[in-house]
Design an enzyme around this catalytic site. Sequence first.
Site, mmCIF file in Angstrom:
data_model
loop_
_atom_site.group_PDB
_atom_site.id
_atom_site.type_symbol
_atom_site.label_atom_id
_atom_site.label_comp_id
_atom_site.label_asym_id
_atom_site.label_seq_id
_atom_site.Cartn_x
_atom_site.Cartn_y
_atom_site.Cartn_z
ATOM 1 N N GLU A 213 24.241 -3.285 24.927
ATOM 2 C CA GLU A 213 25.208 -2.843 23.914
ATOM 3 C C GLU A 213 24.752 -3.366 22.553
ATOM 4 O OE1 GLU A 213 29.160 -1.173 23.300
ATOM 5 O OE2 GLU A 213 28.378 -1.645 25.278
ATOM 6 N N LEU B 179 10.928 1.611 7.081
ATOM 7 C CA LEU B 179 10.253 2.098 5.886
ATOM 8 C C LEU B 179 10.914 3.404 5.447
ATOM 9 C CD1 LEU B 179 7.694 1.463 4.091
ATOM 10 C CD2 LEU B 179 6.776 3.500 5.185
ATOM 11 N N TYR C 130 0.830 -1.206 0.000
ATOM 12 C CA TYR C 130 0.000 0.000 0.000
ATOM 13 C C TYR C 130 0.861 1.251 0.000
ATOM 14 C CZ TYR C 130 0.775 0.896 5.019
ATOM 15 O OH TYR C 130 1.339 1.191 6.227
ATOM 16 N N LYS D 200 6.339 -1.627 1.981
ATOM 17 C CA LYS D 200 5.127 -1.104 2.636
ATOM 18 C C LYS D 200 4.022 -2.148 2.475
ATOM 19 C CE LYS D 200 2.972 3.463 3.339
ATOM 20 N NZ LYS D 200 3.093 3.534 4.783
HETATM 21 N N1 PLP Z 1 7.465 3.983 9.074
HETATM 22 C C1 PLP Z 1 6.327 3.262 9.083
HETATM 23 C C2 PLP Z 1 6.360 1.876 9.662
HETATM 24 C C3 PLP Z 1 5.142 3.801 8.555
HETATM 25 O O1 PLP Z 1 4.008 3.089 8.556
HETATM 26 C C4 PLP Z 1 5.162 5.135 8.043
HETATM 27 C C5 PLP Z 1 3.957 5.762 7.485
HETATM 28 O O2 PLP Z 1 2.865 5.500 7.846
HETATM 29 C C6 PLP Z 1 6.349 5.851 8.071
HETATM 30 C C7 PLP Z 1 7.500 5.237 8.574
HETATM 31 C C8 PLP Z 1 6.425 7.255 7.528
HETATM 32 O O3 PLP Z 1 6.431 7.262 6.117
HETATM 33 P P1 PLP Z 1 5.868 8.502 5.285
HETATM 34 O O4 PLP Z 1 6.642 9.697 5.716
HETATM 35 O O5 PLP Z 1 6.113 8.131 3.878
HETATM 36 O O6 PLP Z 1 4.414 8.630 5.624
#
Ligand code: PLP
Length: 289
Positions: free
Chosen positions: A178, A208, A31, A146
């Site tokens: 550590e 992500l 997604y 994602k």
């Molecule tokens: N990390 C995770 C696990 C996320 O689900 C999201 C966004 O929902 C992000 C980081 C932030 O990503 P973005 O700045 O593209 O929304």
Amino acid sequence: MTIYLNGQFMPIEEAKISVLDRGFIFGDGVYEVIPVYSRKAFRLGEHLKRLQHSLDGIKLANPHSDEKWATLINELISHNRAEDQYLYLHITRGVAKRDHAFPNPPVPPTVFMMSNPLLTPPVELLHSGVACVTAPDNRWLRCDIKAIALLPNVLLRQRAIDAGCAETILIRDGFMTEGAFMTEGAASNIFVVKGGKLLAPPKDHLMLPGITYDVVLEIAAANGIPNQVRKISAQEVFAADELLLTSSTKEVLAITQLDGKPVGGGKPGEMFTKLYHLYQEYKHDVMRA
Ligand code: PLP
């Protein structure tokens, strides 16, 4: 609300998918969440690039060209009333008899999009910051995809909610030991500020690659804010002067409490204030262009 499903725009009440959809059965899909400001998708090219990375990661062919995605996205935006929206785009491996292996020959993917009004954090939250908890990062080793299979993220976010907090900051490879290091939040990226420097964990398979994360680093570089991308230890998170959280819907938020203790002075700090305003400026400049 008008949504898009498999080639058609329709009221959400009329949208139906099969119980055999591999998204429903296996969480077999990916997604994107794309913010829309003044009816324009923000950083669309970057979101579509990340979508391609996620699709490649699960070996699913992209059903559309970027041009076609842009057309569909603009049509969905025009069907919904809010000026600022957040668009949710979801692709699964389609409908097939239940079997872990990919359907052979492949079946058409399920493509779903919806858009909701985007409510960015209210001014009180910008002034107070948010409280977070920490927890071991018990997700898989492809957090750069994602994926719609978000059960670990759901459980980790709920830990924060159960503690009266906004987000859970995730720690891998031990905890207070550590070698333990910070990856990201359950649904956000996390930055550490120490001695006037902005620190960000590297974009690898354990987090992500946030689109907002990129914007914040770009803004920092363009405005002479000292910054460094490197592994961040758990100890550095607990000893931070400031902690920041970023995501497409939350933009940039200050984390002012961690595991019940104040972060730095317990109030949003200088780095937050600077980056928040620069982010708003950048957003408006991009939208005007
Ligand atoms: N990390 C995770 C696990 C996320 O689900 C999201 C966004 O929902 C992000 C980081 C932030 O990503 P973005 O700045 O593209 O929304």
